[in-house]
Design a protein around this motif. Structure first.
Motif, PDB file in Angstrom:
ATOM      1  N   ASP A 129       7.581  10.670   0.644  1.00 15.73           N
ATOM      2  CA  ASP A 129       7.379   9.529   1.532  1.00 15.73           C
ATOM      3  C   ASP A 129       5.894   9.329   1.825  1.00 15.73           C
ATOM      4  N   VAL A 130       5.198  10.428   2.085  1.00 14.44           N
ATOM      5  CA  VAL A 130       3.752  10.352   2.348  1.00 14.44           C
ATOM      6  C   VAL A 130       3.013   9.857   1.115  1.00 14.44           C
ATOM      7  N   LEU A 131       3.411  10.355  -0.058  1.00 16.41           N
ATOM      8  CA  LEU A 131       2.784   9.929  -1.312  1.00 16.41           C
ATOM      9  C   LEU A 131       2.976   8.430  -1.515  1.00 16.41           C
ATOM     10  N   SER A 132       4.195   7.960  -1.270  1.00 14.86           N
ATOM     11  CA  SER A 132       4.488   6.534  -1.383  1.00 14.86           C
ATOM     12  C   SER A 132       3.684   5.727  -0.370  1.00 14.86           C
ATOM     13  N   PHE A 133       3.606   6.249   0.844  1.00 13.93           N
ATOM     14  CA  PHE A 133       2.856   5.581   1.913  1.00 13.93           C
ATOM     15  C   PHE A 133       1.389   5.429   1.545  1.00 13.93           C
ATOM     16  N   LEU A 134       0.794   6.505   1.041  1.00 12.59           N
ATOM     17  CA  LEU A 134      -0.628   6.470   0.695  1.00 12.59           C
ATOM     18  C   LEU A 134      -0.903   5.483  -0.437  1.00 12.59           C
ATOM     19  N   ALA A 135      -0.012   5.476  -1.435  1.00 14.94           N
ATOM     20  CA  ALA A 135      -0.180   4.547  -2.555  1.00 14.94           C
ATOM     21  C   ALA A 135      -0.051   3.100  -2.089  1.00 14.94           C
ATOM     22  N   GLN A 136       0.973   2.842  -1.283  1.00 21.63           N
ATOM     23  CA  GLN A 136       1.184   1.467  -0.814  1.00 21.63           C
ATOM     24  C   GLN A 136       0.063   1.006   0.114  1.00 21.63           C
ATOM     25  N   SER A 137      -0.393   1.910   0.994  1.00 23.91           N
ATOM     26  CA  SER A 137      -1.448   1.511   1.933  1.00 23.91           C
ATOM     27  C   SER A 137      -2.768   1.262   1.220  1.00 23.91           C
ATOM     28  N   SER A 138      -3.092   2.115   0.232  1.00 24.42           N
ATOM     29  CA  SER A 138      -4.339   1.909  -0.506  1.00 24.42           C
ATOM     30  C   SER A 138      -4.263   0.639  -1.352  1.00 24.42           C
ATOM     31  N   GLY A 139      -3.109   0.418  -1.992  1.00 19.87           N
ATOM     32  CA  GLY A 139      -2.932  -0.801  -2.773  1.00 19.87           C
ATOM     33  C   GLY A 139      -2.924  -2.039  -1.898  1.00 19.87           C
ATOM     34  N   LEU A 143      -5.490  -5.094  -2.047  1.00 16.27           N
ATOM     35  CA  LEU A 143      -4.992  -6.448  -2.262  1.00 16.27           C
ATOM     36  C   LEU A 143      -5.473  -7.388  -1.164  1.00 16.27           C
ATOM     37  N   ALA A 144      -5.472  -6.890   0.075  1.00 12.52           N
ATOM     38  CA  ALA A 144      -5.884  -7.732   1.197  1.00 12.52           C
ATOM     39  C   ALA A 144      -7.364  -8.108   1.122  1.00 12.52           C
ATOM     40  N   LYS A 145      -8.165  -7.222   0.545  1.00 14.18           N
ATOM     41  CA  LYS A 145      -9.611  -7.463   0.468  1.00 14.18           C
ATOM     42  C   LYS A 145     -10.064  -7.988  -0.892  1.00 14.18           C
ATOM     43  N   ALA A 146      -9.102  -8.216  -1.787  1.00  9.82           N
ATOM     44  CA  ALA A 146      -9.441  -8.632  -3.151  1.00  9.82           C
ATOM     45  C   ALA A 146     -10.227  -9.942  -3.164  1.00  9.82           C
ATOM     46  N   LYS A 147     -11.277  -9.954  -3.975  1.00 12.50           N
ATOM     47  CA  LYS A 147     -12.107 -11.151  -4.104  1.00 12.50           C
ATOM     48  C   LYS A 147     -11.992 -11.782  -5.486  1.00 12.50           C
ATOM     49  N   GLU A 156      -1.965  -4.807  -6.714  1.00  9.40           N
ATOM     50  CA  GLU A 156      -0.532  -5.011  -6.929  1.00  9.40           C
ATOM     51  C   GLU A 156       0.083  -3.882  -7.742  1.00  9.40           C
ATOM     52  N   HIS A 157      -0.661  -3.396  -8.753  1.00  7.75           N
ATOM     53  CA  HIS A 157      -0.154  -2.299  -9.575  1.00  7.75           C
ATOM     54  C   HIS A 157      -0.007  -1.016  -8.758  1.00  7.75           C
ATOM     55  N   ILE A 158      -0.972  -0.758  -7.876  1.00  9.32           N
ATOM     56  CA  ILE A 158      -0.908   0.449  -7.041  1.00  9.32           C
ATOM     57  C   ILE A 158       0.268   0.353  -6.067  1.00  9.32           C
TER      58      ILE A 158
END
Length: 291
Positions: A129-139, A143-147, A156-158
């Motif tokens: 769950d933590v691994l999934s959380f870290l991947a989703q949060s970093s991705g 994505l939110a800051k993508a220029k 999106e891939h992460i």
């Protein structure tokens, strides 16, 4: 998301609905408040992550409501707020769900029926769950800051990878729970047959909630695989059908069938001293009562 005609980076391919966002802020807010009451009243501290998930949902849909007032000139703050919190909330739900199964195995003395030792079960699934959380949060942050398109695709891939990890561990969790349930029904332990608390019903609640989160995660993967210009991300209604509604139902079923009815601190502490006795030893007793 980038507008291919102007090159301008935009956050939504629709105008976010204010009414829908407000409805789910209220629904998640009421459910979360009741979960806070249940948590403190019954002292089910292992359900703290679940409550945090509910708060994330409230914050997320509040962010969408703010975005709805800014159309079509959306600001970054509310978008990031809703994007990350709605994406990550189910990871907190999952953490508590994993811990409930471990406790059910303990109170039924059913470790011999589980393919994973109870002492390792929670650790393994919470790690996933933590691994999934870290991947989703970093991705999600990327994505939110993508220029540009490259950064957006990478984000999106992460996120897709993080959701894949979540589905993988949830699938294994459902298999573990199912095998445990089958084995203990075939060869029940003394504790399983004498417990007065409805542990088997709570297992069914875990199955139901897990399936809802699985469906939601599959939907999210489909969103990102189809891309920012895809059908799902271009139509807001699917977010509310396959994410908001399913996650609210998940919170609601645990309001109605709270694990405090089954997993008691007293039961876990004293074990067989409380098994087969009256329901005075379930966590439905008042916290201030002393026996």
């Amino acid at each position: 998301m980038s507008d291919t005609t102007t090159g301008k980076y935009i956050f939504y391919h629709y105008n976010p609905s204010s009414a829908a966002a407000i409805i789910f802020v209220v629904l998640f807010g009421l459910s979360s408040l009741y979960h806070v009451f249940q948590l403190t009243h019954h002292r089910t501290w292992y359900f703290i992550p679940f409550v945090i998930g509910g708060i994330f949902e409230c914050v997320g849909y509040a962010g969408r409501e703010i975005s709805s007032t800014e159309s079509p000139n959306w600001s970054t703050g509310p978008y990031i707020m809703q994007s990350l919190t709605i994406l990550l909330a189910p990871a907190f739900f999952a953490a508590s769900i994993y811990m409930v199964l471990g406790r059910i195995i303990r109170i039924t003395d059913g470790e011999s029926c589980s393919i994973v030792k109870a002492t390792w079960l929670t650790k393994i699934f919470v790690f996933g769950d933590v691994l999934s959380f870290l991947a989703q949060s970093s991705g999600g942050g990327m994505l939110a800051k993508a220029k540009n398109q490259k950064d957006k695709d990478l984000g999106e891939h992460i996120i897709t990878g993080g959701l894949g990890i979540q589905i993988l561990f949830f699938g294994f969790f459902i298999i573990c729970a199912g095998i445990f349930h089958y084995r203990i029904r075939q060869v029940p332990t003394t504790a399983a047959t004498t417990l007065t608390v409805p542990w088997e019903r709570q297992l069914l609640v875990l199955y139901f909630a897990s399936i809802l989160i699985m469906i939601r995660s599959i939907f999210r993967i489909a969103e990102y695989v189809m891309g920012s210009d895809g059908f799902l991300l271009s139509h807001e209604i699917y977010l509310y059908i396959f994410d908001a509604t399913l996650m609210f139902i998940t919170m609601l079923v645990f309001n109605l069938w709270h694990p405090s009815r089954v997993v008691s601190k007293r039961l876990l502490k004293y074990g067989t001293q409380t098994r087969g006795q009256s329901e005075e030893y379930t966590l439905e007793e008042q916290p201030h009562q002393k026996r």
